[in-house]
Every structure is written in structure tokens, then in C-alpha cells.
Design a protein around this motif. Sequence first.
Motif, short mmCIF file in Angstrom:
data_model
loop_
_atom_site.label_atom_id
_atom_site.label_comp_id
_atom_site.label_asym_id
_atom_site.label_seq_id
_atom_site.Cartn_x
_atom_site.Cartn_y
_atom_site.Cartn_z
N CYS A 48 -66.80 -53.27 64.54
CA CYS A 48 -66.41 -52.21 63.60
C CYS A 48 -65.07 -52.50 62.92
N GLY A 49 -64.92 -52.00 61.71
CA GLY A 49 -63.69 -52.20 60.95
C GLY A 49 -62.86 -50.93 60.79
N LEU A 52 -59.24 -51.19 61.90
CA LEU A 52 -58.50 -52.07 60.99
C LEU A 52 -58.17 -51.34 59.68
N GLU A 64 -56.32 -59.78 59.51
CA GLU A 64 -57.53 -60.55 59.21
C GLU A 64 -57.81 -61.67 60.21
N ILE A 69 -57.32 -59.32 65.44
CA ILE A 69 -58.29 -58.21 65.41
C ILE A 69 -58.72 -57.86 66.82
#
Length: 79
Positions: A48-49, A52, A64, A69
Amino acid sequence: MPSKKLSCKTGLKKCVIKKSVFDREVALCQKLSKENKGKCGWGKCKDCGVLLLLQKLYKGELIENKNEIKKLKNKILKI
């Protein structure tokens, strides 16, 4: 008219969202991840982003690098 190239860093700044929104959404990610064994309605936490994006919108940090991450997600979700 010259074209402006749009990138992830275009207009990057802190506090685009309020701290209360950031904290609430991070807490929701933590809760759902814990209750649902690493996933929610949006998918698997490891892929999942959302965290972020929240980091980018509140802290003005663009992450990135794959290791960074993973480190952020592990820290927040305690996976």
C-alpha cells in the motif's frame, strides 16, 4: 507557452494536511493492519502507498527508496 513537467516533487511542501488528519489516518492504518493481519479494504499493507502519501502530504517527505519504504512501514505498522 513552455510546458511544465509535473513530478512527485512538484510543489512539495509540509503541512498540506493538518496534523490531526495525519495522526488519525496513520492510527486507522495501524488499527486495521493489526485487526486484519496486514490488510484492509484497500489491499495488503506491505504493497500500500497510503502511509507514503500521508508522509508526503504532512511532512513534505518523498520516500521512494525500497529500503526506506520498508523501514517506514515497519516503524509505523510494527510488522
